[in-house]
Design an enzyme around this catalytic site. Sequence first.
Site, PDB file in Angstrom:
ATOM      1  N   ARG A  79      45.429  49.409  28.546  1.00 27.22           N
ATOM      2  CA  ARG A  79      46.185  49.857  29.749  1.00 27.22           C
ATOM      3  C   ARG A  79      47.429  50.647  29.420  1.00 27.22           C
ATOM      4  O   ARG A  79      48.719  50.465  29.659  1.00 27.22           O
ATOM      5  CB  ARG A  79      47.057  48.678  30.404  1.00 27.22           C
ATOM      6  CG  ARG A  79      45.716  47.823  31.071  1.00 27.22           C
ATOM      7  CD  ARG A  79      44.725  48.542  32.061  1.00 27.22           C
ATOM      8  NE  ARG A  79      43.840  47.725  32.564  1.00 27.22           N
ATOM      9  CZ  ARG A  79      42.504  47.297  31.916  1.00 27.22           C
ATOM     10  NH1 ARG A  79      42.276  48.026  30.648  1.00 27.22           N
ATOM     11  NH2 ARG A  79      41.863  46.498  32.489  1.00 27.22           N
TER      12      ARG A  79
ATOM     13  N   SER B 292      44.768  43.118  39.107  1.00 28.58           N
ATOM     14  CA  SER B 292      45.197  42.162  38.242  1.00 28.58           C
ATOM     15  C   SER B 292      47.034  42.792  38.307  1.00 28.58           C
ATOM     16  O   SER B 292      47.268  43.941  37.878  1.00 28.58           O
ATOM     17  CB  SER B 292      44.890  42.396  36.797  1.00 28.58           C
ATOM     18  OG  SER B 292      43.552  41.925  36.753  1.00 28.58           O
TER      19      SER B 292
ATOM     20  N   GLU C  57      51.100  45.186  35.040  1.00 33.24           N
ATOM     21  CA  GLU C  57      50.078  46.067  35.102  1.00 33.24           C
ATOM     22  C   GLU C  57      50.353  47.156  36.482  1.00 33.24           C
ATOM     23  O   GLU C  57      50.325  48.187  36.309  1.00 33.24           O
ATOM     24  CB  GLU C  57      48.554  45.355  35.018  1.00 33.24           C
ATOM     25  CG  GLU C  57      47.513  46.602  34.936  1.00 33.24           C
ATOM     26  CD  GLU C  57      46.015  46.233  34.867  1.00 33.24           C
ATOM     27  OE1 GLU C  57      46.358  44.886  33.901  1.00 33.24           O
ATOM     28  OE2 GLU C  57      45.255  46.586  35.185  1.00 33.24           O
TER      29      GLU C  57
HETATM   30  C1  LIG Z   1      40.596  45.080  44.090  1.00 32.23           C
HETATM   31  C2  LIG Z   1      41.138  45.823  43.068  1.00 32.23           C
HETATM   32  C3  LIG Z   1      40.379  45.501  41.757  1.00 32.23           C
HETATM   33  C4  LIG Z   1      40.979  46.368  40.641  1.00 32.23           C
HETATM   34  N1  LIG Z   1      40.091  46.050  39.610  1.00 32.23           N
HETATM   35  C5  LIG Z   1      40.460  46.780  38.190  1.00 32.23           C
HETATM   36  C6  LIG Z   1      39.980  46.650  37.090  1.00 32.23           C
HETATM   37  O1  LIG Z   1      38.950  45.800  37.157  1.00 32.23           O
HETATM   38  N2  LIG Z   1      40.389  47.401  35.850  1.00 32.23           N
HETATM   39  C7  LIG Z   1      41.083  48.197  35.852  1.00 32.23           C
HETATM   40  O2  LIG Z   1      41.745  48.740  35.209  1.00 32.23           O
HETATM   41  N3  LIG Z   1      42.015  48.202  37.155  1.00 32.23           N
HETATM   42  C8  LIG Z   1      41.677  47.583  38.409  1.00 32.23           C
HETATM   43  N4  LIG Z   1      42.418  47.820  39.473  1.00 32.23           N
HETATM   44  C9  LIG Z   1      43.516  48.745  39.519  1.00 32.23           C
HETATM   45  C10 LIG Z   1      43.310  50.145  39.953  1.00 32.23           C
HETATM   46  O3  LIG Z   1      42.183  50.099  40.491  1.00 32.23           O
HETATM   47  C11 LIG Z   1      43.139  50.918  38.621  1.00 32.23           C
HETATM   48  O4  LIG Z   1      44.243  50.898  37.669  1.00 32.23           O
HETATM   49  C12 LIG Z   1      42.922  52.402  38.829  1.00 32.23           C
HETATM   50  O5  LIG Z   1      42.771  53.189  37.796  1.00 32.23           O
HETATM   51  C13 LIG Z   1      44.135  53.090  39.600  1.00 32.23           C
HETATM   52  O6  LIG Z   1      43.692  54.486  40.061  1.00 32.23           O
HETATM   53  P1  LIG Z   1      44.505  55.138  41.429  1.00 32.23           P
HETATM   54  O7  LIG Z   1      43.968  56.210  41.618  1.00 32.23           O
HETATM   55  O8  LIG Z   1      44.430  54.032  42.539  1.00 32.23           O
HETATM   56  O9  LIG Z   1      45.945  55.022  40.952  1.00 32.23           O
HETATM   57  P2  LIG Z   1      47.271  54.871  41.795  1.00 32.23           P
HETATM   58  O10 LIG Z   1      47.354  53.533  42.032  1.00 32.23           O
HETATM   59  O11 LIG Z   1      47.391  55.963  43.001  1.00 32.23           O
HETATM   60  O12 LIG Z   1      48.357  55.276  40.518  1.00 32.23           O
HETATM   61  C14 LIG Z   1      48.451  54.514  39.407  1.00 32.23           C
HETATM   62  C15 LIG Z   1      49.481  55.273  38.424  1.00 32.23           C
HETATM   63  O13 LIG Z   1      48.439  56.492  37.901  1.00 32.23           O
HETATM   64  C16 LIG Z   1      49.385  57.641  38.185  1.00 32.23           C
HETATM   65  N5  LIG Z   1      48.414  58.696  38.527  1.00 32.23           N
HETATM   66  C17 LIG Z   1      47.254  58.629  39.460  1.00 32.23           C
HETATM   67  N6  LIG Z   1      46.849  59.899  39.389  1.00 32.23           N
HETATM   68  C18 LIG Z   1      47.294  60.609  38.479  1.00 32.23           C
HETATM   69  C19 LIG Z   1      47.227  61.997  37.997  1.00 32.23           C
HETATM   70  N7  LIG Z   1      45.957  62.630  38.345  1.00 32.23           N
HETATM   71  N8  LIG Z   1      48.044  62.327  36.905  1.00 32.23           N
HETATM   72  C20 LIG Z   1      48.887  61.598  36.535  1.00 32.23           C
HETATM   73  N9  LIG Z   1      49.188  60.257  36.995  1.00 32.23           N
HETATM   74  C21 LIG Z   1      48.489  59.895  37.750  1.00 32.23           C
HETATM   75  C22 LIG Z   1      50.289  57.076  39.482  1.00 32.23           C
HETATM   76  O14 LIG Z   1      51.362  58.098  39.306  1.00 32.23           O
HETATM   77  C23 LIG Z   1      50.674  55.839  39.071  1.00 32.23           C
HETATM   78  O15 LIG Z   1      51.662  55.702  37.974  1.00 32.23           O
HETATM   79  C24 LIG Z   1      41.884  47.120  40.745  1.00 32.23           C
HETATM   80  C25 LIG Z   1      42.624  47.205  41.975  1.00 32.23           C
HETATM   81  C26 LIG Z   1      42.146  46.462  43.013  1.00 32.23           C
HETATM   82  C27 LIG Z   1      43.032  46.919  44.305  1.00 32.23           C
END
Ligand SMILES: Cc1cc2nc3c(=O)[nH]c(=O)nc-3n(C[C@H](O)[C@H](O)[C@H](O)COP(=O)(O)OP(=O)(O)OC[C@H]3O[C@@H](n4cnc5c(N)ncnc54)[C@H](O)[C@@H]3O)c2cc1C
Length: 308
Positions: free
Chosen positions: A181, A231, A301
Amino acid sequence: MSMTALQSSFADYIRTYAGDAQYDAPLAPLCSFKIGGPAEILYTPKNEEALLAALRFAKEQGCAWKILGNGTNLLISDAGVRGLVLRLKEGLTDMALGENGKISCGAGVSLKKLCAAALDAGLTGLEFAYGIPGSIGGAVYMNAGAYGGEIKNVLKSVRVIRPDTLEAIERRADDMDIAYRSTPFMQNGEIIVSAVFALAPGDPEAIRAKMNELMGKRKASQPLEYPSAGSTFKRPVGGYAAAMIDQSGLKGFRVGGAEVSKKHAGFVINTDNATFADVMGVIKGVRAKVQEKFGVTLETEVEIWGEH
Ligand SMILES: Cc1cc2nc3c(=O)[nH]c(=O)nc-3n(C[C@H](O)[C@H](O)[C@H](O)COP(=O)(O)OP(=O)(O)OC[C@H]3O[C@@H](n4cnc5c(N)ncnc54)[C@H](O)[C@@H]3O)c2cc1C
Protein backbone atom coordinates in the site's frame (compact mmCIF):
# COMPACT_ATOMS: atom_id res chain seq x y z
CA MET A 1 -27.17 29.14 -7.54
CA SER A 2 -24.90 31.39 -9.57
CA MET A 3 -21.49 30.19 -10.65
CA THR A 4 -18.28 31.23 -8.90
CA ALA A 5 -15.68 33.08 -11.00
CA LEU A 6 -13.59 29.91 -11.13
CA GLN A 7 -16.53 27.85 -12.38
CA SER A 8 -17.40 30.39 -15.09
CA SER A 9 -13.80 30.59 -16.33
CA PHE A 10 -13.57 26.80 -16.41
CA ALA A 11 -16.84 26.49 -18.34
CA ASP A 12 -15.48 28.93 -20.95
CA TYR A 13 -12.05 27.35 -21.12
CA ILE A 14 -13.04 23.69 -21.38
CA ARG A 15 -15.91 23.98 -23.89
CA THR A 16 -13.97 22.69 -26.86
CA TYR A 17 -12.48 19.62 -25.15
CA ALA A 18 -14.02 16.14 -24.90
CA GLY A 19 -15.32 15.82 -21.39
CA ASP A 20 -18.17 16.42 -19.01
CA ALA A 21 -18.13 19.34 -16.57
CA GLN A 22 -20.43 19.70 -13.57
CA TYR A 23 -20.50 22.37 -10.92
CA ASP A 24 -21.22 21.96 -7.18
CA ALA A 25 -21.60 18.28 -7.98
CA PRO A 26 -22.22 15.97 -4.99
CA LEU A 27 -19.38 13.48 -4.52
CA ALA A 28 -21.22 11.07 -2.18
CA PRO A 29 -22.85 9.15 -5.07
CA LEU A 30 -19.44 8.73 -6.72
CA CYS A 31 -17.75 6.96 -3.83
CA SER A 32 -18.44 3.66 -2.13
CA PHE A 33 -18.78 5.15 1.40
CA LYS A 34 -21.65 7.33 0.08
CA ILE A 35 -20.28 10.26 2.08
CA GLY A 36 -18.94 13.58 0.80
CA GLY A 37 -20.07 17.10 -0.11
CA PRO A 38 -19.88 18.78 -3.51
CA ALA A 39 -16.94 19.35 -5.82
CA GLU A 40 -16.70 22.99 -6.87
CA ILE A 41 -15.88 21.65 -10.35
CA LEU A 42 -16.21 17.99 -11.30
CA TYR A 43 -14.69 17.21 -14.67
CA THR A 44 -14.65 13.87 -16.46
CA PRO A 45 -12.11 14.10 -19.30
CA LYS A 46 -12.76 11.68 -22.13
CA ASN A 47 -9.17 11.64 -23.36
CA GLU A 48 -5.66 12.61 -22.31
CA GLU A 49 -5.85 15.91 -24.17
CA ALA A 50 -8.89 16.99 -22.15
CA LEU A 51 -7.23 15.85 -18.92
CA LEU A 52 -4.15 17.91 -19.77
CA ALA A 53 -6.28 20.93 -20.61
CA ALA A 54 -8.03 20.77 -17.23
CA LEU A 55 -4.69 20.43 -15.44
CA ARG A 56 -3.30 23.39 -17.37
CA PHE A 57 -6.32 25.45 -16.33
CA ALA A 58 -5.80 24.51 -12.69
CA LYS A 59 -2.12 25.48 -12.84
CA GLU A 60 -2.85 28.80 -14.54
CA GLN A 61 -5.54 29.65 -12.00
CA GLY A 62 -3.51 28.33 -9.05
CA CYS A 63 -6.42 26.15 -8.00
CA ALA A 64 -6.11 22.77 -6.29
CA TRP A 65 -7.02 19.53 -8.07
CA LYS A 66 -7.76 16.01 -6.96
CA ILE A 67 -7.96 12.79 -8.93
CA LEU A 68 -10.99 10.57 -8.42
CA GLY A 69 -11.00 6.98 -9.64
CA ASN A 70 -13.92 4.80 -8.66
CA GLY A 71 -14.03 6.34 -5.17
CA THR A 72 -13.67 3.02 -3.34
CA ASN A 73 -10.79 3.98 -1.09
CA LEU A 74 -11.93 7.46 -0.12
CA LEU A 75 -13.53 9.25 2.80
CA ILE A 76 -14.59 12.71 1.61
CA SER A 77 -15.51 15.61 3.88
CA ASP A 78 -19.13 16.78 3.98
CA ALA A 79 -17.72 20.24 3.23
CA GLY A 80 -16.79 18.92 -0.22
CA VAL A 81 -13.75 19.86 -2.29
CA ARG A 82 -12.73 23.32 -3.51
CA GLY A 83 -11.18 23.56 -6.96
CA LEU A 84 -11.17 20.76 -9.48
CA VAL A 85 -12.00 17.08 -9.06
CA LEU A 86 -10.92 15.11 -12.12
CA ARG A 87 -12.89 11.93 -12.45
CA LEU A 88 -11.04 9.43 -14.60
CA LYS A 89 -13.42 6.50 -14.13
CA GLU A 90 -15.79 7.29 -16.98
CA GLY A 91 -13.13 8.59 -19.36
CA LEU A 92 -9.72 7.08 -20.26
CA THR A 93 -11.30 3.67 -20.68
CA ASP A 94 -9.31 2.20 -23.59
CA MET A 95 -8.03 -1.34 -23.16
CA ALA A 96 -5.93 -3.40 -25.58
CA LEU A 97 -4.47 -6.86 -25.55
CA GLY A 98 -0.82 -6.84 -26.64
CA GLU A 99 1.73 -9.54 -27.36
CA ASN A 100 3.31 -11.89 -24.82
CA GLY A 101 0.60 -11.57 -22.19
CA LYS A 102 0.55 -7.79 -22.03
CA ILE A 103 -2.63 -5.79 -21.50
CA SER A 104 -2.61 -2.00 -21.59
CA CYS A 105 -5.47 -0.01 -20.15
CA GLY A 106 -6.51 3.52 -19.41
CA ALA A 107 -6.65 4.68 -15.78
CA GLY A 108 -10.45 4.71 -15.90
CA VAL A 109 -10.87 1.01 -16.75
CA SER A 110 -12.26 -0.98 -13.83
CA LEU A 111 -10.18 -3.78 -12.32
CA LYS A 112 -13.23 -5.96 -12.89
CA LYS A 113 -13.05 -5.34 -16.64
CA LEU A 114 -9.30 -5.96 -16.72
CA CYS A 115 -9.74 -9.24 -14.81
CA ALA A 116 -12.47 -10.31 -17.23
CA ALA A 117 -10.18 -9.51 -20.21
CA ALA A 118 -7.35 -11.52 -18.65
CA LEU A 119 -9.69 -14.47 -18.13
CA ASP A 120 -10.99 -14.26 -21.72
CA ALA A 121 -7.43 -14.24 -23.03
CA GLY A 122 -6.39 -17.14 -20.79
CA LEU A 123 -3.88 -15.02 -18.87
CA THR A 124 -3.05 -15.65 -15.23
CA GLY A 125 -1.72 -13.27 -12.54
CA LEU A 126 -4.70 -11.03 -11.78
CA GLU A 127 -6.94 -13.52 -9.99
CA PHE A 128 -6.19 -11.85 -6.64
CA ALA A 129 -7.64 -8.56 -7.92
CA TYR A 130 -11.02 -9.98 -8.89
CA GLY A 131 -13.48 -8.34 -6.51
CA ILE A 132 -11.38 -5.26 -5.68
CA PRO A 133 -13.82 -2.55 -6.80
CA GLY A 134 -11.31 0.09 -7.95
CA SER A 135 -10.18 1.59 -11.25
CA ILE A 136 -6.74 0.92 -12.75
CA GLY A 137 -5.55 4.40 -11.70
CA GLY A 138 -6.64 3.85 -8.10
CA ALA A 139 -5.29 0.31 -7.99
CA VAL A 140 -1.86 1.38 -9.28
CA TYR A 141 -1.81 4.44 -6.98
CA MET A 142 -2.62 2.23 -3.95
CA ASN A 143 -0.68 -0.87 -5.06
CA ALA A 144 -3.95 -2.66 -4.33
CA GLY A 145 -3.65 -6.23 -3.20
CA ALA A 146 -5.46 -9.18 -1.69
CA TYR A 147 -5.03 -12.86 -0.90
CA GLY A 148 -1.24 -12.77 -1.28
CA GLY A 149 -1.19 -10.86 -4.59
CA GLU A 150 -0.56 -7.20 -5.34
CA ILE A 151 -0.58 -4.94 -8.38
CA LYS A 152 3.19 -4.45 -8.39
CA ASN A 153 3.69 -8.15 -9.23
CA VAL A 154 1.90 -7.75 -12.57
CA LEU A 155 2.63 -4.12 -13.38
CA LYS A 156 5.04 -3.54 -16.26
CA SER A 157 4.89 0.21 -16.86
CA VAL A 158 2.81 3.28 -16.22
CA ARG A 159 2.17 6.40 -18.27
CA VAL A 160 1.92 9.44 -16.01
CA ILE A 161 1.56 13.20 -16.21
CA ARG A 162 4.02 15.08 -14.02
CA PRO A 163 2.22 17.66 -11.87
CA ASP A 164 4.97 20.30 -12.18
CA THR A 165 5.62 20.35 -15.94
CA LEU A 166 2.44 18.55 -17.11
CA GLU A 167 4.73 16.44 -19.28
CA ALA A 168 3.57 12.85 -20.00
CA ILE A 169 6.25 10.22 -19.36
CA GLU A 170 6.52 6.43 -19.14
CA ARG A 171 7.77 4.82 -15.94
CA ARG A 172 8.91 1.22 -15.71
CA ALA A 173 7.53 -0.60 -12.67
CA ASP A 174 10.99 -2.09 -12.01
CA ASP A 175 12.41 1.40 -11.51
CA MET A 176 9.81 2.37 -8.92
CA ASP A 177 9.86 1.79 -5.19
CA ILE A 178 6.50 0.09 -4.69
CA ALA A 179 5.63 -1.70 -1.44
CA TYR A 180 2.61 -2.75 0.61
CA ARG A 181 0.00 0.00 0.00
CA SER A 182 2.81 2.39 -0.81
CA THR A 183 3.79 3.87 -4.19
CA PRO A 184 5.83 6.90 -5.30
CA PHE A 185 2.59 8.46 -6.58
CA MET A 186 1.51 9.10 -2.99
CA GLN A 187 4.41 11.58 -2.70
CA ASN A 188 5.09 12.82 -6.22
CA GLY A 189 1.49 13.63 -7.20
CA GLU A 190 1.88 12.16 -10.69
CA ILE A 191 -1.36 11.43 -12.49
CA ILE A 192 -1.67 7.90 -13.83
CA VAL A 193 -3.05 7.98 -17.36
CA SER A 194 -2.62 4.33 -18.32
CA ALA A 195 -0.77 1.17 -17.29
CA VAL A 196 0.60 -1.96 -18.92
CA PHE A 197 0.27 -5.30 -17.13
CA ALA A 198 2.35 -8.38 -17.91
CA LEU A 199 0.59 -11.69 -17.35
CA ALA A 200 1.42 -15.33 -18.07
CA PRO A 201 -0.48 -17.93 -20.09
CA GLY A 202 -2.77 -20.00 -17.89
CA ASP A 203 -5.64 -22.44 -17.96
CA PRO A 204 -8.91 -20.45 -18.29
CA GLU A 205 -10.84 -22.94 -16.17
CA ALA A 206 -8.28 -22.70 -13.35
CA ILE A 207 -8.28 -18.89 -13.60
CA ARG A 208 -12.08 -18.77 -13.46
CA ALA A 209 -12.18 -21.20 -10.52
CA LYS A 210 -9.64 -19.10 -8.55
CA MET A 211 -11.57 -15.89 -9.22
CA ASN A 212 -14.82 -17.49 -8.09
CA GLU A 213 -13.17 -18.96 -4.99
CA LEU A 214 -11.76 -15.57 -3.95
CA MET A 215 -15.06 -13.81 -4.64
CA GLY A 216 -16.75 -16.41 -2.44
CA LYS A 217 -14.29 -15.63 0.36
CA ARG A 218 -15.03 -11.92 0.04
CA LYS A 219 -18.77 -12.44 0.19
CA ALA A 220 -18.43 -14.72 3.22
CA SER A 221 -16.14 -12.44 5.22
CA GLN A 222 -16.87 -8.82 4.16
CA PRO A 223 -19.91 -6.61 4.87
CA LEU A 224 -20.54 -5.96 1.18
CA GLU A 225 -24.18 -5.08 1.85
CA TYR A 226 -23.13 -1.76 3.47
CA PRO A 227 -21.35 1.25 2.01
CA SER A 228 -17.68 1.30 3.04
CA ALA A 229 -14.23 1.90 1.60
CA GLY A 230 -12.94 -1.61 2.28
CA SER A 231 -10.23 -2.09 4.90
CA THR A 232 -10.03 1.12 6.87
CA PHE A 233 -6.53 0.59 8.24
CA LYS A 234 -3.25 -0.67 6.81
CA ARG A 235 -1.77 -3.90 8.14
CA PRO A 236 0.56 -2.86 10.97
CA VAL A 237 4.00 -4.48 11.32
CA GLY A 238 3.65 -7.79 13.11
CA GLY A 239 -0.12 -8.12 13.12
CA TYR A 240 -3.49 -7.63 11.49
CA ALA A 241 -5.59 -4.53 12.06
CA ALA A 242 -8.87 -6.46 12.03
CA ALA A 243 -7.67 -8.94 14.68
CA MET A 244 -6.41 -6.14 16.94
CA ILE A 245 -9.67 -4.22 16.57
CA ASP A 246 -11.68 -7.36 17.31
CA GLN A 247 -9.53 -8.22 20.35
CA SER A 248 -10.03 -4.66 21.60
CA GLY A 249 -13.75 -5.41 21.81
CA LEU A 250 -14.58 -2.87 19.11
CA LYS A 251 -16.84 -4.86 16.77
CA GLY A 252 -20.06 -2.86 16.60
CA PHE A 253 -18.41 0.31 18.03
CA ARG A 254 -20.50 3.20 16.69
CA VAL A 255 -20.43 6.94 16.28
CA GLY A 256 -23.63 8.29 14.72
CA GLY A 257 -24.30 6.29 11.55
CA ALA A 258 -20.80 4.77 11.30
CA GLU A 259 -19.84 1.45 12.81
CA VAL A 260 -17.01 -1.06 13.05
CA SER A 261 -18.54 -3.96 11.11
CA LYS A 262 -19.58 -6.90 13.26
CA LYS A 263 -18.83 -9.17 10.31
CA HIS A 264 -15.28 -7.89 9.63
CA ALA A 265 -13.61 -5.66 12.23
CA GLY A 266 -11.28 -4.21 9.58
CA PHE A 267 -14.17 -2.43 7.86
CA VAL A 268 -15.85 0.75 9.07
CA ILE A 269 -19.29 0.77 7.48
CA ASN A 270 -21.90 3.43 6.84
CA THR A 271 -25.04 1.88 8.33
CA ASP A 272 -27.27 4.90 8.61
CA ASN A 273 -26.48 8.12 6.72
CA ALA A 274 -23.10 8.46 8.39
CA THR A 275 -21.34 11.79 8.13
CA PHE A 276 -17.62 12.41 7.61
CA ALA A 277 -17.40 13.31 11.32
CA ASP A 278 -19.09 10.02 12.32
CA VAL A 279 -16.53 7.94 10.39
CA MET A 280 -13.65 10.06 11.70
CA GLY A 281 -15.05 9.51 15.22
CA VAL A 282 -14.96 5.74 14.73
CA ILE A 283 -11.45 5.91 13.25
CA LYS A 284 -10.15 8.00 16.17
CA GLY A 285 -11.86 5.76 18.75
CA VAL A 286 -10.40 2.61 17.17
CA ARG A 287 -6.89 4.05 16.92
CA ALA A 288 -6.93 5.15 20.57
CA LYS A 289 -8.15 1.77 21.86
CA VAL A 290 -5.72 -0.27 19.75
CA GLN A 291 -2.87 2.03 20.79
CA GLU A 292 -3.80 1.53 24.44
CA LYS A 293 -4.19 -2.25 24.21
CA PHE A 294 -1.39 -3.19 21.78
CA GLY A 295 0.87 -0.11 21.70
CA VAL A 296 0.35 -0.08 17.92
CA THR A 297 -0.49 3.07 15.94
CA LEU A 298 -2.90 2.13 13.17
CA GLU A 299 -2.52 4.08 9.93
CA THR A 300 -5.50 4.59 7.69
CA GLU A 301 -5.47 2.81 4.34
CA VAL A 302 -8.49 4.87 3.31
CA GLU A 303 -7.49 8.24 1.83
CA ILE A 304 -9.12 11.15 3.63
CA TRP A 305 -10.12 14.27 1.70
CA GLY A 306 -10.84 16.95 4.29
CA GLU A 307 -9.73 18.38 7.63
CA HIS A 308 -8.89 15.72 10.18
C1 LIG B 1 -15.87 -3.59 -0.53
C2 LIG B 1 -14.45 -3.16 -0.80
C3 LIG B 1 -13.44 -4.11 -0.85
C4 LIG B 1 -12.13 -3.71 -1.08
N1 LIG B 1 -11.16 -4.66 -1.13
C5 LIG B 1 -9.87 -4.29 -1.34
C6 LIG B 1 -8.82 -5.26 -1.38
O1 LIG B 1 -9.05 -6.46 -1.24
N2 LIG B 1 -7.55 -4.83 -1.61
C7 LIG B 1 -7.25 -3.50 -1.79
O2 LIG B 1 -6.08 -3.17 -2.00
N3 LIG B 1 -8.22 -2.56 -1.74
C8 LIG B 1 -9.51 -2.92 -1.53
N4 LIG B 1 -10.49 -1.95 -1.49
C9 LIG B 1 -10.12 -0.54 -1.62
C10 LIG B 1 -10.12 0.02 -3.05
O3 LIG B 1 -11.01 -0.69 -3.87
C11 LIG B 1 -8.73 -0.01 -3.67
O4 LIG B 1 -7.79 0.73 -2.91
C12 LIG B 1 -8.74 0.54 -5.10
O5 LIG B 1 -7.49 0.33 -5.70
C13 LIG B 1 -9.05 2.04 -5.15
O6 LIG B 1 -9.29 2.39 -6.51
P1 LIG B 1 -10.30 3.58 -6.89
O7 LIG B 1 -10.28 3.73 -8.36
O8 LIG B 1 -11.61 3.37 -6.27
O9 LIG B 1 -9.53 4.81 -6.23
P2 LIG B 1 -10.17 6.07 -5.52
O10 LIG B 1 -10.82 5.64 -4.24
O11 LIG B 1 -10.99 6.87 -6.45
O12 LIG B 1 -8.85 6.89 -5.16
C14 LIG B 1 -7.92 6.38 -4.22
C15 LIG B 1 -6.64 7.22 -4.31
O13 LIG B 1 -6.05 6.99 -5.59
C16 LIG B 1 -5.84 8.23 -6.25
N5 LIG B 1 -6.03 8.00 -7.68
C17 LIG B 1 -7.09 7.38 -8.28
N6 LIG B 1 -6.89 7.33 -9.61
C18 LIG B 1 -5.69 7.94 -9.86
C19 LIG B 1 -4.94 8.21 -11.03
N7 LIG B 1 -5.37 7.85 -12.24
N8 LIG B 1 -3.75 8.86 -10.89
C20 LIG B 1 -3.29 9.23 -9.68
N9 LIG B 1 -3.97 9.00 -8.54
C21 LIG B 1 -5.15 8.37 -8.62
C22 LIG B 1 -6.90 9.16 -5.69
O14 LIG B 1 -6.52 10.53 -5.86
C23 LIG B 1 -6.90 8.73 -4.24
O15 LIG B 1 -5.85 9.36 -3.54
C24 LIG B 1 -11.81 -2.33 -1.26
C25 LIG B 1 -12.84 -1.38 -1.22
C26 LIG B 1 -14.15 -1.78 -0.99
C27 LIG B 1 -15.23 -0.76 -0.97
